[in-house]
Design a protein around this motif. Structure first.
Motif, PDB file in Angstrom:
ATOM      1  N   LYS A  47       0.868  -1.182   0.000  1.00  0.00           N
ATOM      2  CA  LYS A  47       0.000   0.000   0.000  1.00  0.00           C
ATOM      3  C   LYS A  47       0.900   1.226   0.000  1.00  0.00           C
ATOM      4  N   ALA A  48       0.620   2.181  -0.888  1.00  0.00           N
ATOM      5  CA  ALA A  48       1.417   3.397  -0.983  1.00  0.00           C
ATOM      6  C   ALA A  48       0.507   4.565  -1.319  1.00  0.00           C
ATOM      7  N   GLN A  49       0.956   5.754  -0.982  1.00  0.00           N
ATOM      8  CA  GLN A  49       0.132   6.935  -1.233  1.00  0.00           C
ATOM      9  C   GLN A  49       0.960   8.026  -1.899  1.00  0.00           C
ATOM     10  N   ARG A  50       0.351   8.638  -2.913  1.00  0.00           N
ATOM     11  CA  ARG A  50       0.960   9.801  -3.557  1.00  0.00           C
ATOM     12  C   ARG A  50      -0.022  10.951  -3.430  1.00  0.00           C
ATOM     13  N   GLN A  51       0.480  12.071  -2.912  1.00  0.00           N
ATOM     14  CA  GLN A  51      -0.379  13.231  -2.668  1.00  0.00           C
ATOM     15  C   GLN A  51       0.042  14.402  -3.542  1.00  0.00           C
ATOM     16  N   ARG A  52      -0.946  15.179  -3.917  1.00  0.00           N
ATOM     17  CA  ARG A  52      -0.684  16.417  -4.647  1.00  0.00           C
ATOM     18  C   ARG A  52      -0.587  17.531  -3.604  1.00  0.00           C
ATOM     19  N   PHE A  53       0.490  18.256  -3.645  1.00  0.00           N
ATOM     20  CA  PHE A  53       0.678  19.340  -2.682  1.00  0.00           C
ATOM     21  C   PHE A  53       0.209  20.648  -3.303  1.00  0.00           C
ATOM     22  N   GLN A  54      -0.729  21.287  -2.652  1.00  0.00           N
ATOM     23  CA  GLN A  54      -1.262  22.569  -3.110  1.00  0.00           C
ATOM     24  C   GLN A  54      -0.445  23.698  -2.494  1.00  0.00           C
ATOM     25  N   ARG A  55      -0.114  24.666  -3.317  1.00  0.00           N
ATOM     26  CA  ARG A  55       0.617  25.832  -2.825  1.00  0.00           C
ATOM     27  C   ARG A  55      -0.242  27.064  -3.028  1.00  0.00           C
ATOM     28  N   ASP A  56      -0.205  27.960  -2.066  1.00  0.00           N
ATOM     29  CA  ASP A  56      -0.981  29.202  -2.146  1.00  0.00           C
ATOM     30  C   ASP A  56      -0.559  30.007  -3.367  1.00  0.00           C
ATOM     31  N   GLY A  57      -1.545  30.509  -4.080  1.00  0.00           N
ATOM     32  CA  GLY A  57      -1.288  31.352  -5.226  1.00  0.00           C
ATOM     33  C   GLY A  57      -0.950  30.598  -6.502  1.00  0.00           C
ATOM     34  N   VAL A  58      -0.972  29.261  -6.466  1.00  0.00           N
ATOM     35  CA  VAL A  58      -0.644  28.471  -7.649  1.00  0.00           C
ATOM     36  C   VAL A  58      -1.919  27.842  -8.180  1.00  0.00           C
ATOM     37  N   GLU A  59      -2.186  28.074  -9.454  1.00  0.00           N
ATOM     38  CA  GLU A  59      -3.386  27.535 -10.098  1.00  0.00           C
ATOM     39  C   GLU A  59      -3.011  26.290 -10.902  1.00  0.00           C
ATOM     40  N   THR A  60      -3.725  25.181 -10.647  1.00  0.00           N
ATOM     41  CA  THR A  60      -3.504  23.958 -11.409  1.00  0.00           C
ATOM     42  C   THR A  60      -4.163  24.112 -12.770  1.00  0.00           C
ATOM     43  N   VAL A  61      -3.410  23.893 -13.830  1.00  0.00           N
ATOM     44  CA  VAL A  61      -3.918  24.016 -15.190  1.00  0.00           C
ATOM     45  C   VAL A  61      -4.253  22.638 -15.754  1.00  0.00           C
ATOM     46  N   ILE A  62      -3.400  21.663 -15.514  1.00  0.00           N
ATOM     47  CA  ILE A  62      -3.636  20.288 -15.945  1.00  0.00           C
ATOM     48  C   ILE A  62      -3.343  19.382 -14.755  1.00  0.00           C
ATOM     49  N   SER A  63      -4.207  18.397 -14.546  1.00  0.00           N
ATOM     50  CA  SER A  63      -4.015  17.472 -13.430  1.00  0.00           C
ATOM     51  C   SER A  63      -4.356  16.061 -13.901  1.00  0.00           C
TER      52      SER A  63
END
Length: 141
Positions: A65-81
Motif C-alpha cells: 500500500k502506498a500513497q501519492r499526494q498532490r501538494f497545493q501551494r498558495d497562489g498556484v493555479e492547477t492548469v492540468i491534473s
C-alpha cells in the motif's frame, strides 16, 4: 438539432480505465523474476514518499500500500491534473516455496524492490541411486 461528438472520447475513457484518474488511482505495475535462489518483484511507484509505503505478509499474501499526494501551494493555479494521486494497493499470492520471513525491501528512483529467498525445501536437490544388489536402497526426495 445536430449533436457533435468528440471522436477521441471513447479512447480517452479507455485510457482512464487503464491508467486511472485522480479519483481512482491506476494499478501498481510490477515485474517479477526468479534469479537463482531469489524471487525479485519490482513495483513502479513514482513520486511516492517512502514513508507512505506499507508492506505486510499474512498467510503467503503480500500486500503493498502506498500513497501519492498532490501538494497545493498558495497562489498556484492547477492548469492540468492528469497524474493519478491517492492510495495505491496491490496484493500478490506467494507460494509456499518462498521464505517470507527473510524478505528484503528497498525503494530507489520510484521503484520498490522486494527480494524474497526461495525456501530450502523448494531448491532442487540431487538424489543418489544405489546399485542393484540384494539390499535395495530407498530413494528420498
Amino acid at each position: 438539432m445536430l449533436m457533435r461528438t468528440d471522436p477521441f472520447r471513447d479512447i480517452d475513457r479507455m485510457f482512464e480505465q487503464l491508467a486511472g484518474t485522480s479519483g481512482r488511482p491506476a494499478v501498481m505495475h510490477i515485474d517479477a523474476e526468479r534469479d537463482g535462489d531469489w524471487f525479485n518483484v519490482y513495483f513502479d511507484l513514482p513520486g511516492v514518499d517512502p514513508d507512505s509505503i506499507e508492506l505486510t505478509v499474512e498467510r503467503n499474501v503480500l500486500s503493498v500500500k502506498a500513497q501519492r499526494q498532490r501538494f497545493q501551494r498558495d497562489g498556484v493555479e492547477t492548469v492540468i491534473s492528469e497524474r493519478p494521486m491517492g492510495v495505491f494497493t496491490r496484493q500478490l499470492f506467494l507460494g509456499d516455496t518462498l521464505n517470507t520471513d527473510d524478505l528484503q525491501a528497498s525503494y530507489d528512483n520510484g521503484v520498490l524492490t522486494l527480494r524474497i529467498p526461495v525456501s530450502e525445501k523448494a531448491k532442487p536437490r540431487k538424489i543418489s541411486i544405489g546399485g542393484g544388489g540384494s539390499n535395495p536402497k530407498q530413494i528420498r526426495g
